[in-house]
Design an enzyme around this catalytic site. Structure first.
Site, PDB file in Angstrom:
ATOM      1  N   HIS A 177     -64.401  -5.317  -8.138  1.00 27.23           N
ATOM      2  CA  HIS A 177     -63.197  -4.574  -8.866  1.00 27.23           C
ATOM      3  C   HIS A 177     -62.678  -5.649  -9.503  1.00 27.23           C
ATOM      4  O   HIS A 177     -61.705  -5.665 -10.503  1.00 27.23           O
ATOM      5  CB  HIS A 177     -62.398  -4.044  -7.936  1.00 27.23           C
ATOM      6  CG  HIS A 177     -61.491  -4.690  -6.934  1.00 27.23           C
ATOM      7  ND1 HIS A 177     -61.990  -5.396  -5.830  1.00 27.23           N
ATOM      8  CD2 HIS A 177     -60.311  -5.234  -7.214  1.00 27.23           C
ATOM      9  CE1 HIS A 177     -61.075  -5.924  -5.137  1.00 27.23           C
ATOM     10  NE2 HIS A 177     -59.911  -6.101  -5.891  1.00 27.23           N
ATOM     11  N   LYS A 181     -60.202  -6.286 -13.765  1.00 30.59           N
ATOM     12  CA  LYS A 181     -58.807  -6.629 -14.000  1.00 30.59           C
ATOM     13  C   LYS A 181     -58.543  -7.224 -15.378  1.00 30.59           C
ATOM     14  O   LYS A 181     -59.458  -8.036 -15.999  1.00 30.59           O
ATOM     15  CB  LYS A 181     -58.688  -7.726 -12.763  1.00 30.59           C
ATOM     16  CG  LYS A 181     -58.384  -7.438 -11.593  1.00 30.59           C
ATOM     17  CD  LYS A 181     -58.003  -8.511 -10.635  1.00 30.59           C
ATOM     18  CE  LYS A 181     -58.248  -8.111  -9.095  1.00 30.59           C
ATOM     19  NZ  LYS A 181     -56.969  -7.387  -8.353  1.00 30.59           N
ATOM     20  N   HIS A 239     -65.945 -12.051  -5.521  1.00 32.07           N
ATOM     21  CA  HIS A 239     -64.892 -12.076  -6.508  1.00 32.07           C
ATOM     22  C   HIS A 239     -64.640 -13.547  -6.982  1.00 32.07           C
ATOM     23  O   HIS A 239     -64.751 -13.941  -8.506  1.00 32.07           O
ATOM     24  CB  HIS A 239     -63.390 -11.839  -5.911  1.00 32.07           C
ATOM     25  CG  HIS A 239     -63.424 -10.373  -5.342  1.00 32.07           C
ATOM     26  ND1 HIS A 239     -64.321  -9.389  -5.662  1.00 32.07           N
ATOM     27  CD2 HIS A 239     -62.946 -10.109  -4.176  1.00 32.07           C
ATOM     28  CE1 HIS A 239     -63.855  -8.346  -5.050  1.00 32.07           C
ATOM     29  NE2 HIS A 239     -63.244  -8.529  -4.116  1.00 32.07           N
TER      30      HIS A 239
HETATM   31  C1  BG6 Z   1     -61.637  -6.719  -1.281  1.00 34.08           C
HETATM   32  C2  BG6 Z   1     -61.803  -7.535   0.045  1.00 34.08           C
HETATM   33  O1  BG6 Z   1     -62.822  -6.753  -2.068  1.00 34.08           O
HETATM   34  O2  BG6 Z   1     -60.531  -7.511  -2.090  1.00 34.08           O
HETATM   35  C3  BG6 Z   1     -60.443  -7.616   0.669  1.00 34.08           C
HETATM   36  O3  BG6 Z   1     -62.650  -6.684   0.722  1.00 34.08           O
HETATM   37  C4  BG6 Z   1     -59.408  -8.244  -0.157  1.00 34.08           C
HETATM   38  O4  BG6 Z   1     -60.628  -8.142   1.903  1.00 34.08           O
HETATM   39  C5  BG6 Z   1     -59.403  -7.663  -1.577  1.00 34.08           C
HETATM   40  O5  BG6 Z   1     -58.085  -8.114   0.518  1.00 34.08           O
HETATM   41  C6  BG6 Z   1     -58.574  -8.163  -2.543  1.00 34.08           C
HETATM   42  O6  BG6 Z   1     -58.349  -7.717  -3.857  1.00 34.08           O
HETATM   43  P1  BG6 Z   1     -57.046  -7.978  -4.687  1.00 34.08           P
HETATM   44  O7  BG6 Z   1     -57.433  -7.070  -5.884  1.00 34.08           O
HETATM   45  O8  BG6 Z   1     -55.797  -7.372  -4.071  1.00 34.08           O
HETATM   46  O9  BG6 Z   1     -56.928  -9.247  -4.989  1.00 34.08           O
END
Ligand code: BG6
Length: 489
Positions: A177, A181, A239
């Protein structure tokens, strides 16, 4: 994407339609797409789960969830349009014959079938087989998969193999995801739409780069899942490595999926493996203990609900990454990510090299290097730190550190910032694979992560305690101090 292109309507089937991911994220994002006028006429959303519900009950659940998670008032006209797309189907995903029900609801002549796997990967095999045996798939059908795609290279290959028995690689959309962004996508624009960075983006000008993904949240009721995963696999494997590849990759020839994937894979292939011989010097594991966030006391990891009190799982990790290629030779990338840190902060800081000679030494003994700071979230923006002359006619030239500061909310006042899911769901519905991960990319990332995991296991690397509400264990500061550097404050 060509402007004004019309896209085919889809039948979006969400497996795990009543689960957390679907109700908290997917349905909310789909509603927002509806509100933005980005849902094709004729697109339908079919939630599949094993509970005995009818359409009206499901629509009611969706409405309640919008209330709880939308952070905005529900627009009743939009809701009417949106809810008309929703329906519910009870299927036990392990029972092959139950997939036949899809025949009665799908519209293969007009609608592209998009299967969203919002369930545990242990069910992927039966879903793929169920769909195959039910004969509802064609060349246009797609699947969208969420992480975790495995917990190491072997298990990730197993999942990809299962999927590959039924779907071609170009039908598989693997989500990270972060790639939806705005600010992560803006890295492509910053680097490849500005001539300024064509010559200032390599070992000649850059000293080192820091990537921080600090989370304020703790485990949030997912202790058991998280404890089997740890921050390295939960955040760094996906990420942070994705951000790293966008920062480090060579210019792709265009924005086509394969062009971008190829460049990202080359970066991942060039990551220097971490072994038991250098793991101690190059990585830090941490686990939060009780502490304070915004003056409120919060529990430690081992005191969270459902915790096993002798767990050694890491909730923080910092790594020095070396990229063995021509562009980045000698430029370390320092990555850190942790839960229950001081505040939410995702940023990239590029430290440029010192100048070779200081002609201002009478007034400024050490010229601090320029810095480019990219705030990915929150307070999205880009800053450049540079020296300027302090106005004045008396005496020597005096220098002062100043900032060029671009805030997205100021610069793009009229443009709404969407979350990552909206963008990715839209791209999946439109069939554009550019922002999704290829199999090779994921497997390459696992290869490197596995080397760290193995080295930790061999050396019994401990998870060092850090109080909640701080920036991690002291050892994380030492990681940079050893190289004569410090984390951005
Ligand atoms: C998810 C993780 O992929 O990303 C979570 O499994 C984490 O543990 C989250 O909190 C963080 O996403 P964002 O968009 O809030 O930075």
């Amino acid at each position: 994407m060509p402007k004004n292109k019309t896209f085919k309507p889809c039948d979006l089937v969400i497996y795990g339609g009543l689960g957390d991911l679907s109700t908290r994220k997917l349905l909310i994002s789909l509603y927002r797409l509806e509100k933005a006028g980005l849902m094709e006429a004729g697109t339908r959303i079919i939630a599949v789960d094993r509970h005995r519900k009818d359409n009206a009950e499901f629509v009611d659940i969706a409405h309640k969830n919008l209330h709880s998670f939308l952070n905005d008032d529900i627009d009743e006209d939009i809701w009417q349009r949106f809810s008309a797309r929703l329906s519910y189907l009870k299927i036990d995903l392990t029972q092959m014959e139950e997939y036949q029900q899809l025949h009665d609801v799908l519209h293969p002549e007009t609608n592209v079938l998009v299967n969203y796997f919002a369930v545990s990967p242990v069910l992927f095999k039966s879903i793929c087989q169920g769909l195959d045996q039910a004969g509802v798939l064609n060349d246009q059908s797609r699947i969208v998969m969420e992480k975790p795609i495995g917990h190491d290279l072997v298990s990730s290959r197993e999942i990809n193999d299962v999927v590959a028995e039924v779907f071609n690689e170009d039908q598989v959309f693997r989500i990270d995801h972060y790639l939806g962004k705005e600010t992560v996508l803006n890295l492509l624009a910053l680097r490849f739409a500005n001539s300024f960075f064509t010559t200032n983006w390599d070992h000649n000008t850059i000293d080192h780069i820091q990537i921080t993904v600090a989370e304020e949240v703790g485990i949030e009721g997912r202790w058991e899942y998280f404890d089997h995963t740890g921050q390295l696999r939960d955040m760094l494997q996906n990420h942070l490595l994705q951000i790293l590849t966008f920062v480090a990759m060579e210019p792709p020839v265009d924005l086509e999926a394969h062009s971008i994937h190829n460049e990202k894979i080359k970066v991942l292939q060039a990551l220097r493996p971490i072994t038991e011989n250098n793991v101690e010097e190059k990585t830090v594991r941490g686990q939060y203990t009780k502490g304070f966030q915004k003056a409120t006391p919060v529990p430690g990891y081992l005191e969270e609900e459902g915790a096993n009190t002798d767990s050694t799982t890491e909730t923080f990790v910092a790594v020095r990454v070396d990229i063995d290629n021509w562009r980045w030779a000698g430029v370390p990338f320092y990555l850190r990510t942790g839960k229950r840190m001081n505040y939410k902060r995702t940023e990239i800081v590029v430290y440029f090299k010192q100048l070779p000679h200081n002609i201002f030494k009478d007034s400024f003994r050490h010229l601090p290097p320029n810095k480019l700071i990219i705030h990915l979230q929150p307070n999205e923006g880009v800053e450049i730190e540079m020296l300027n002359k302090v106005p004045g006619i008396d005496g020597d030239i005096k220098l002062q550190k100043t900032k060029l500061d671009l805030s997205f909310s100021e610069a793009f006042k009229k443009n709404k910032l969407f979350g990552g899911y909206e963008k990715l769901i839209l791209e999946a519905l439109r069939g554009n694979p550019t922002l999704f991960l290829s199999r090779e990319e994921i497997e390459q990332a696992w290869t490197w992560i596995d080397s760290i995991q193995k080295a930790w296991a061999k050396t019994n690397e401990e998870a060092r305690p850090y109080p909640a509400g701080t920036w991690g264990p002291i050892a994380s500061d030492s990681l940079l101090a050893r190289d004569g550097r410090a984390w951005e404050g």
